[in-house]
Write a protein that holds these residues in place. Structure first.
Motif, PDB file in Angstrom:
ATOM      1  N   ALA A  43      12.107   7.070  15.169  1.00 38.96           N
ATOM      2  CA  ALA A  43      11.737   5.856  14.435  1.00 38.96           C
ATOM      3  C   ALA A  43      11.507   4.687  15.396  1.00 38.96           C
ATOM      4  N   ALA A  44      12.355   4.552  16.398  1.00 35.52           N
ATOM      5  CA  ALA A  44      12.188   3.476  17.380  1.00 35.52           C
ATOM      6  C   ALA A  44      10.878   3.655  18.146  1.00 35.52           C
ATOM      7  N   PHE A  45      10.568   4.877  18.486  1.00 42.36           N
ATOM      8  CA  PHE A  45       9.336   5.145  19.219  1.00 42.36           C
ATOM      9  C   PHE A  45       8.111   4.742  18.397  1.00 42.36           C
ATOM     10  N   PHE A  46       8.057   5.204  17.144  1.00 42.08           N
ATOM     11  CA  PHE A  46       6.865   4.968  16.336  1.00 42.08           C
ATOM     12  C   PHE A  46       6.752   3.538  15.797  1.00 42.08           C
ATOM     13  N   THR A  47       7.836   2.807  15.723  1.00 44.83           N
ATOM     14  CA  THR A  47       7.736   1.429  15.236  1.00 44.83           C
ATOM     15  C   THR A  47       7.515   0.424  16.357  1.00 44.83           C
ATOM     16  N   VAL A  48       8.124   0.621  17.510  1.00 47.70           N
ATOM     17  CA  VAL A  48       8.053  -0.369  18.581  1.00 47.70           C
ATOM     18  C   VAL A  48       6.956  -0.050  19.597  1.00 47.70           C
ATOM     19  N   ARG A  49       6.651   1.188  19.816  1.00 52.44           N
ATOM     20  CA  ARG A  49       5.665   1.578  20.837  1.00 52.44           C
ATOM     21  C   ARG A  49       4.309   0.886  20.649  1.00 52.44           C
ATOM     22  N   PRO A  50       3.731   0.844  19.447  1.00 52.11           N
ATOM     23  CA  PRO A  50       2.441   0.162  19.309  1.00 52.11           C
ATOM     24  C   PRO A  50       2.509  -1.328  19.673  1.00 52.11           C
ATOM     25  N   LEU A  51       3.649  -1.968  19.428  1.00 52.84           N
ATOM     26  CA  LEU A  51       3.786  -3.386  19.748  1.00 52.84           C
ATOM     27  C   LEU A  51       3.892  -3.627  21.246  1.00 52.84           C
ATOM     28  N   THR A  52       4.465  -2.682  21.974  1.00 53.53           N
ATOM     29  CA  THR A  52       4.676  -2.863  23.409  1.00 53.53           C
ATOM     30  C   THR A  52       3.525  -2.322  24.250  1.00 53.53           C
ATOM     31  N   ARG A  53       2.607  -1.620  23.644  1.00 52.08           N
ATOM     32  CA  ARG A  53       1.510  -0.999  24.381  1.00 52.08           C
ATOM     33  C   ARG A  53       0.690  -2.007  25.177  1.00 52.08           C
ATOM     34  N   ARG A  54       0.454  -3.168  24.618  1.00 52.14           N
ATOM     35  CA  ARG A  54      -0.380  -4.140  25.315  1.00 52.14           C
ATOM     36  C   ARG A  54       0.305  -4.694  26.564  1.00 52.14           C
ATOM     37  N   PHE A  55       1.649  -4.625  26.620  1.00 55.19           N
ATOM     38  CA  PHE A  55       2.351  -5.088  27.809  1.00 55.19           C
ATOM     39  C   PHE A  55       2.420  -4.017  28.882  1.00 55.19           C
ATOM     40  N   VAL A  56       2.518  -2.770  28.461  1.00 56.47           N
ATOM     41  CA  VAL A  56       2.625  -1.667  29.407  1.00 56.47           C
ATOM     42  C   VAL A  56       1.242  -1.252  29.912  1.00 56.47           C
ATOM     43  N   ASP A  57       0.253  -1.231  29.038  1.00 55.50           N
ATOM     44  CA  ASP A  57      -1.092  -0.786  29.381  1.00 55.50           C
ATOM     45  C   ASP A  57      -2.080  -1.903  29.060  1.00 55.50           C
ATOM     46  N   PRO A  58      -2.069  -2.997  29.846  1.00 53.77           N
ATOM     47  CA  PRO A  58      -2.953  -4.111  29.520  1.00 53.77           C
ATOM     48  C   PRO A  58      -4.412  -3.724  29.710  1.00 53.77           C
ATOM     49  N   HIS A  59      -5.271  -4.371  28.937  1.00 56.17           N
ATOM     50  CA  HIS A  59      -6.709  -4.144  29.067  1.00 56.17           C
ATOM     51  C   HIS A  59      -7.147  -4.622  30.446  1.00 56.17           C
ATOM     52  N   ILE A  60      -7.833  -3.789  31.164  1.00 55.06           N
ATOM     53  CA  ILE A  60      -8.272  -4.133  32.510  1.00 55.06           C
ATOM     54  C   ILE A  60      -9.649  -4.783  32.412  1.00 55.06           C
ATOM     55  N   THR A  61      -9.745  -6.006  32.913  1.00 50.37           N
ATOM     56  CA  THR A  61     -11.006  -6.726  32.909  1.00 50.37           C
ATOM     57  C   THR A  61     -11.795  -6.337  34.145  1.00 50.37           C
ATOM     58  N   PRO A  62     -13.042  -5.931  33.955  1.00 54.02           N
ATOM     59  CA  PRO A  62     -13.837  -5.541  35.110  1.00 54.02           C
ATOM     60  C   PRO A  62     -14.024  -6.710  36.082  1.00 54.02           C
TER      61      PRO A  62
END
Length: 149
Positions: free
Chosen positions: A61-80
């Motif tokens: 439950a912790a994985f599926f509820t919090v993971r989408p919220l933290t994704r942008r901090f762990v895998d930020p969009h890389i600007t070319p």
């Protein structure tokens, strides 16, 4: 005295947090949350099977509820960058490229860049080249004829 399972679950919390601190990739923090829930279950006197079930359910439950919220901090969009946009593009030599002098410029993406030959050959003005790589503000290019061959 606390039950042995409370200490085991507290050890699991500590281990998961240590691994998370070592990797910083949000891999084991979910298990720390699940183990913490199991600590409370063990402290409340729940059977080991129930503790394990709580550990698994809360971790998932912790994985599926919090993971989408933290994704942008762990895998930020890389600007070319300029290098990303220019690599592989065609450029026109505006000043003869000669690595021995050193001289040479190319026009690409609306700008004039200092250029050097990737293969070391002299490339006359007016030739069409391809951007191979970039070092600092200098483009390394190869003749289009060499690219096609």
């Amino acid at each position: 005295m606390l039950d042995a399972m409370v200490w085991i679950w507290l050890g699991a919390v500590a281990l998961a947090l240590f691994l998370e601190a070592a990797t910083m990739s949000l891999v084991s923090v979910w298990f720390a949350v699940g183990a913490l829930a199991a600590v409370f279950a063990a402290y409340g006197g729940m059977h080991v099977t129930g503790q394990l079930l709580i550990f698994v359910v809360v971790s998932i439950a912790a994985f599926f509820t919090v993971r989408p919220l933290t994704r942008r901090f762990v895998d930020p969009h890389i600007t070319p960058t300029n290098a990303d946009r220019l690599l592989g593009q065609d450029a026109k030599v505006t000043e003869e490229i000669n690595n021995d002098l050193p001289s040479g410029t190319v026009y690409v993406d609306g700008k004039t860049w200092t250029a050097r030959s990737a293969g070391g050959e002299v490339i006359p003005a007016g030739e069409l080249v391809e951007v191979a790589w970039m070092e600092g503000v200098k483009l390394f290019v190869r003749p289009k004829a060499a690219v096609a061959a």
